[in-house]
Design a protein around this motif. Structure first.
Motif, PDB file in Angstrom:
ATOM      1  N   TYR A 184     -38.982 -21.189   5.768  1.00 14.51           N
ATOM      2  CA  TYR A 184     -38.989 -20.495   4.482  1.00 14.51           C
ATOM      3  C   TYR A 184     -37.812 -19.526   4.476  1.00 14.51           C
ATOM      4  O   TYR A 184     -37.217 -19.264   5.528  1.00 14.51           O
ATOM      5  CB  TYR A 184     -40.324 -19.756   4.288  1.00 14.51           C
ATOM      6  CG  TYR A 184     -41.480 -20.701   4.056  1.00 14.51           C
ATOM      7  CD1 TYR A 184     -41.858 -21.055   2.765  1.00 14.51           C
ATOM      8  CD2 TYR A 184     -42.139 -21.291   5.130  1.00 14.51           C
ATOM      9  CE1 TYR A 184     -42.900 -21.956   2.548  1.00 14.51           C
ATOM     10  CE2 TYR A 184     -43.166 -22.187   4.923  1.00 14.51           C
ATOM     11  CZ  TYR A 184     -43.537 -22.516   3.633  1.00 14.51           C
ATOM     12  OH  TYR A 184     -44.548 -23.425   3.419  1.00 14.51           O
ATOM     13  N   PRO A 185     -37.437 -18.991   3.326  1.00 10.82           N
ATOM     14  CA  PRO A 185     -36.268 -18.098   3.303  1.00 10.82           C
ATOM     15  C   PRO A 185     -36.341 -16.958   4.310  1.00 10.82           C
ATOM     16  O   PRO A 185     -35.316 -16.550   4.869  1.00 10.82           O
ATOM     17  CB  PRO A 185     -36.273 -17.573   1.857  1.00 10.82           C
ATOM     18  CG  PRO A 185     -36.915 -18.666   1.074  1.00 10.82           C
ATOM     19  CD  PRO A 185     -37.982 -19.220   1.971  1.00 10.82           C
ATOM     20  N   ASP A 186     -37.553 -16.439   4.547  1.00 11.29           N
ATOM     21  CA  ASP A 186     -37.704 -15.345   5.499  1.00 11.29           C
ATOM     22  C   ASP A 186     -38.295 -15.810   6.836  1.00 11.29           C
ATOM     23  O   ASP A 186     -38.690 -14.998   7.662  1.00 11.29           O
ATOM     24  CB  ASP A 186     -38.566 -14.232   4.911  1.00 11.29           C
ATOM     25  CG  ASP A 186     -39.924 -14.723   4.419  1.00 11.29           C
ATOM     26  OD1 ASP A 186     -40.149 -15.959   4.413  1.00 11.29           O
ATOM     27  OD2 ASP A 186     -40.769 -13.891   4.037  1.00 11.29           O
ATOM     28  N   ARG A 187     -38.358 -17.111   7.038  1.00 12.34           N
ATOM     29  CA  ARG A 187     -38.886 -17.670   8.287  1.00 12.34           C
ATOM     30  C   ARG A 187     -38.053 -18.893   8.675  1.00 12.34           C
ATOM     31  O   ARG A 187     -38.545 -20.007   8.697  1.00 12.34           O
ATOM     32  CB  ARG A 187     -40.369 -18.048   8.136  1.00 12.34           C
ATOM     33  CG  ARG A 187     -41.310 -16.880   7.951  1.00 12.34           C
ATOM     34  CD  ARG A 187     -41.432 -16.064   9.248  1.00 12.34           C
ATOM     35  NE  ARG A 187     -42.367 -14.962   9.116  1.00 12.34           N
ATOM     36  CZ  ARG A 187     -42.060 -13.749   8.692  1.00 12.34           C
ATOM     37  NH1 ARG A 187     -40.803 -13.495   8.316  1.00 12.34           N
ATOM     38  NH2 ARG A 187     -42.956 -12.786   8.636  1.00 12.34           N
ATOM     39  N   ARG A 188     -36.778 -18.665   8.949  1.00 12.24           N
ATOM     40  CA  ARG A 188     -35.894 -19.784   9.248  1.00 12.24           C
ATOM     41  C   ARG A 188     -34.957 -19.529  10.433  1.00 12.24           C
ATOM     42  O   ARG A 188     -34.207 -20.416  10.825  1.00 12.24           O
ATOM     43  CB  ARG A 188     -35.045 -20.131   8.027  1.00 12.24           C
ATOM     44  CG  ARG A 188     -34.096 -19.025   7.591  1.00 12.24           C
ATOM     45  CD  ARG A 188     -33.311 -19.420   6.364  1.00 12.24           C
ATOM     46  NE  ARG A 188     -32.393 -18.371   5.969  1.00 12.24           N
ATOM     47  CZ  ARG A 188     -31.578 -18.438   4.918  1.00 12.24           C
ATOM     48  NH1 ARG A 188     -31.592 -19.531   4.171  1.00 12.24           N
ATOM     49  NH2 ARG A 188     -30.770 -17.450   4.612  1.00 12.24           N
ATOM     50  N   HIS A 215     -39.283 -26.984   3.828  1.00  3.48           N
ATOM     51  CA  HIS A 215     -38.047 -27.107   4.603  1.00  3.48           C
ATOM     52  C   HIS A 215     -36.904 -26.589   3.732  1.00  3.48           C
ATOM     53  O   HIS A 215     -36.565 -27.207   2.725  1.00  3.48           O
ATOM     54  CB  HIS A 215     -37.782 -28.564   4.990  1.00  3.48           C
ATOM     55  CG  HIS A 215     -38.892 -29.187   5.782  1.00  3.48           C
ATOM     56  ND1 HIS A 215     -38.988 -29.055   7.149  1.00  3.48           N
ATOM     57  CD2 HIS A 215     -39.955 -29.931   5.385  1.00  3.48           C
ATOM     58  CE1 HIS A 215     -40.065 -29.706   7.574  1.00  3.48           C
ATOM     59  NE2 HIS A 215     -40.669 -30.244   6.525  1.00  3.48           N
ATOM     60  N   VAL A 216     -36.304 -25.475   4.115  1.00  2.00           N
ATOM     61  CA  VAL A 216     -35.196 -24.910   3.349  1.00  2.00           C
ATOM     62  C   VAL A 216     -33.867 -25.363   3.943  1.00  2.00           C
ATOM     63  O   VAL A 216     -33.816 -25.980   5.001  1.00  2.00           O
ATOM     64  CB  VAL A 216     -35.272 -23.363   3.307  1.00  2.00           C
ATOM     65  CG1 VAL A 216     -36.575 -22.911   2.666  1.00  2.00           C
ATOM     66  CG2 VAL A 216     -35.121 -22.770   4.703  1.00  2.00           C
ATOM     67  N   GLU A 217     -32.774 -25.052   3.233  1.00  2.00           N
ATOM     68  CA  GLU A 217     -31.410 -25.360   3.693  1.00  2.00           C
ATOM     69  C   GLU A 217     -31.255 -26.840   4.048  1.00  2.00           C
ATOM     70  O   GLU A 217     -30.717 -27.204   5.099  1.00  2.00           O
ATOM     71  CB  GLU A 217     -31.040 -24.489   4.894  1.00  2.00           C
ATOM     72  CG  GLU A 217     -30.970 -22.998   4.592  1.00  2.00           C
ATOM     73  CD  GLU A 217     -29.861 -22.664   3.591  1.00  2.00           C
ATOM     74  OE1 GLU A 217     -28.783 -23.274   3.673  1.00  2.00           O
ATOM     75  OE2 GLU A 217     -30.092 -21.802   2.721  1.00  2.00           O
ATOM     76  N   THR A 218     -31.695 -27.712   3.145  1.00  2.00           N
ATOM     77  CA  THR A 218     -31.671 -29.158   3.385  1.00  2.00           C
ATOM     78  C   THR A 218     -30.479 -29.795   2.685  1.00  2.00           C
ATOM     79  O   THR A 218     -30.202 -29.505   1.513  1.00  2.00           O
ATOM     80  CB  THR A 218     -32.970 -29.800   2.859  1.00  2.00           C
ATOM     81  OG1 THR A 218     -34.087 -29.174   3.496  1.00  2.00           O
ATOM     82  CG2 THR A 218     -32.991 -31.291   3.129  1.00  2.00           C
ATOM     83  N   GLU A 219     -29.776 -30.683   3.382  1.00  2.00           N
ATOM     84  CA  GLU A 219     -28.667 -31.426   2.790  1.00  2.00           C
ATOM     85  C   GLU A 219     -29.139 -32.722   2.154  1.00  2.00           C
ATOM     86  O   GLU A 219     -28.654 -33.116   1.106  1.00  2.00           O
ATOM     87  CB  GLU A 219     -27.596 -31.718   3.856  1.00  2.00           C
ATOM     88  CG  GLU A 219     -26.891 -30.475   4.361  1.00  2.00           C
ATOM     89  CD  GLU A 219     -25.751 -30.817   5.303  1.00  2.00           C
ATOM     90  OE1 GLU A 219     -25.179 -31.933   5.192  1.00  2.00           O
ATOM     91  OE2 GLU A 219     -25.423 -29.973   6.158  1.00  2.00           O
ATOM     92  N   ASP A 247     -23.987 -29.300  -4.837  1.00  2.00           N
ATOM     93  CA  ASP A 247     -23.107 -28.176  -4.505  1.00  2.00           C
ATOM     94  C   ASP A 247     -23.685 -27.255  -3.439  1.00  2.00           C
ATOM     95  O   ASP A 247     -22.944 -26.521  -2.779  1.00  2.00           O
ATOM     96  CB  ASP A 247     -22.815 -27.346  -5.761  1.00  2.00           C
ATOM     97  CG  ASP A 247     -22.057 -28.154  -6.804  1.00  2.00           C
ATOM     98  OD1 ASP A 247     -21.156 -28.900  -6.412  1.00  2.00           O
ATOM     99  OD2 ASP A 247     -22.385 -28.041  -7.999  1.00  2.00           O
ATOM    100  N   MET A 248     -24.994 -27.243  -3.302  1.00  2.00           N
ATOM    101  CA  MET A 248     -25.612 -26.344  -2.334  1.00  2.00           C
ATOM    102  C   MET A 248     -26.901 -26.981  -1.822  1.00  2.00           C
ATOM    103  O   MET A 248     -27.495 -27.834  -2.486  1.00  2.00           O
ATOM    104  CB  MET A 248     -25.915 -24.990  -2.977  1.00  2.00           C
ATOM    105  CG  MET A 248     -26.856 -25.070  -4.157  1.00  2.00           C
ATOM    106  SD  MET A 248     -27.119 -23.449  -4.903  1.00  2.00           S
ATOM    107  CE  MET A 248     -28.356 -23.836  -6.149  1.00  2.00           C
ATOM    108  N   PRO A 249     -27.335 -26.578  -0.606  1.00  2.00           N
ATOM    109  CA  PRO A 249     -28.574 -27.133  -0.055  1.00  2.00           C
ATOM    110  C   PRO A 249     -29.774 -26.796  -0.937  1.00  2.00           C
ATOM    111  O   PRO A 249     -29.761 -25.834  -1.703  1.00  2.00           O
ATOM    112  CB  PRO A 249     -28.682 -26.454   1.316  1.00  2.00           C
ATOM    113  CG  PRO A 249     -27.299 -26.013   1.643  1.00  2.00           C
ATOM    114  CD  PRO A 249     -26.664 -25.658   0.330  1.00  2.00           C
ATOM    115  N   PHE A 250     -30.804 -27.591  -0.799  1.00  2.00           N
ATOM    116  CA  PHE A 250     -32.048 -27.380  -1.537  1.00  2.00           C
ATOM    117  C   PHE A 250     -33.191 -27.224  -0.544  1.00  2.00           C
ATOM    118  O   PHE A 250     -33.019 -27.385   0.671  1.00  2.00           O
ATOM    119  CB  PHE A 250     -32.317 -28.547  -2.491  1.00  2.00           C
ATOM    120  CG  PHE A 250     -32.400 -29.894  -1.813  1.00  2.00           C
ATOM    121  CD1 PHE A 250     -33.607 -30.370  -1.310  1.00  2.00           C
ATOM    122  CD2 PHE A 250     -31.267 -30.697  -1.678  1.00  2.00           C
ATOM    123  CE1 PHE A 250     -33.687 -31.603  -0.677  1.00  2.00           C
ATOM    124  CE2 PHE A 250     -31.339 -31.943  -1.051  1.00  2.00           C
ATOM    125  CZ  PHE A 250     -32.549 -32.387  -0.544  1.00  2.00           C
ATOM    126  N   ALA A 251     -34.358 -26.900  -1.044  1.00  2.00           N
ATOM    127  CA  ALA A 251     -35.577 -26.870  -0.237  1.00  2.00           C
ATOM    128  C   ALA A 251     -36.481 -28.002  -0.699  1.00  2.00           C
ATOM    129  O   ALA A 251     -36.386 -28.453  -1.846  1.00  2.00           O
ATOM    130  CB  ALA A 251     -36.287 -25.527  -0.383  1.00  2.00           C
TER     131      ALA A 251
END
Length: 319
Positions: A184-188, A215-219, A247-251
């Motif tokens: 998560y954004p605060d648990r990564r 799952h955050v920061e996924t390509e 353009d940017m990673p997704f969750a």
């Protein structure tokens, strides 16, 4: 005769727009307000029309700090949303909405290099706001989805924002490029970048079912389902649907239940049998906190303001 090998065939229905190419057929419905069918290589990938999603099941930490009481209207917005506008562009030019009888002017042999179908939704929040989802299709069947949430003063913080896809059967698993484990954004910070494969669609065995599996920061992520039996090899063929960042990673989360189904169960035996795949592709996710469960809120950097715009894009293709 015009060469149509590198073009999309367009079928103008009374209440739908069909887009057809080699090995794929997409149907956009003006009535349901979105992509009604995603049929690729003989396989249907949609059980319901994808819609914007605003809710994740609350956690013990959310309950402890009163978040669902402050932002509960997003649960209703997640369940009920109104389509207020539909736009069709053929090769970049907007045309009058081709519903009956407007569609009668088109014949069977209609082709284009690019088709964009846009849906505008109005939320039932107070105050209300709008979400625009534009689907752009090219002759190879690549489907780009551009999503825009319009922030509005007075709206509470969001749990998540993105798109929810419900597939007809349960996935056998998924593979993704991003951070290891549930993040998560605060648990990564403990997540390691790489390519990972998950079997099935695991739901965390909390005493009370709640938000899990993010799952955050996924390509990219690939969802796999089995199709017909190949009698020559005596095995089931596996096919996949791939979601890629633009353009940017997704969750994302890939679960057998919607947020509402998780929210409604007080114990795991109250969850329905596993039948579907619920894929949430998200442009924003609220943190889960965990400082303590009796009042401490999520840190400000990990909250989602309902008053600010959110934009993101992703591509849907087979793998």
């Amino acid at each position: 005769m015009e060469n149509t090998a590198d073009k999309l065939q367009i079928i103008y229905g009374d209440a739908t727009l069909g887009v057809k190419g080699k090995d794929f057929r997409y149907i956009f419905s003006y009535a349901t307000g979105g992509l009604e069918s995603l049929h690729v290589k003989g396989k249907e990938w949609l059980y319901r029309t994808p819609k914007p999603t605003f809710w994740r099941a609350v956690t013990d930490n959310d309950r402890g700090n009163g978040f669902p009481l402050r932002s509960g209207m997003w649960l209703s917005a997640d369940m009920f949303i109104h389509t207020v506008k539909r736009l069709v562009r053929i090769d970049g030019k907007e045309i009058p909405l081709p519903i009956a009888p407007e569609n009668n002017q088109y014949g069977q042999d209609c082709y284009a290099h690019e088709v964009t179908v846009t849906f505008v939704y109005e939320t039932i929040t107070v105050p209300s706001t709008f979400v625009t989802v534009a689907y752009r299709v090219d002759p190879q069947g690549k489907l780009q989805c551009d999503v825009h949430y319009q922030g509005r003063p007075g709206l509470p913080e969001l749990p998540v924002f993105g798109m929810r896809f419900i597939m007809p059967t349960a996935a056998e698993g998924y593979r993704y490029k991003g951070l290891s484990g549930e993040t998560y954004p605060d648990r990564r910070s403990g997540g390691m970048e790489g390519v990972y494969e998950v079997k099935g669609m695991p739901v965390a065995p909390y005493l009370v079912p709640q938000e899990c599996g993010m799952h955050v920061e996924t390509e990219w992520v690939e969802i796999y389902r089995r199709t017909e039996l190949d009698n020559r090899k005596k095995e089931w063929k596996r096919t996949g649907l791939r979601i890629c960042m633009v353009d940017m990673p997704f969750a994302f989360s890939c679960l057998p239940y919607t947020a509402e189904e998780l929210e409604n169960a007080t114990h795991h035996e109250e969850l329905p049998p596993v039948r579907r795949t619920v894929l949430s592709v998200l442009g924003a996710v609220r943190g889960v906190g965990g400082i303590d469960s009796w009042g401490a809120d999520v840190e400000p950097a990990y909250r989602i303001s309902g008053e600010q715009d959110i934009r993101y894009s992703f591509i849907v293709e087979t793998c």
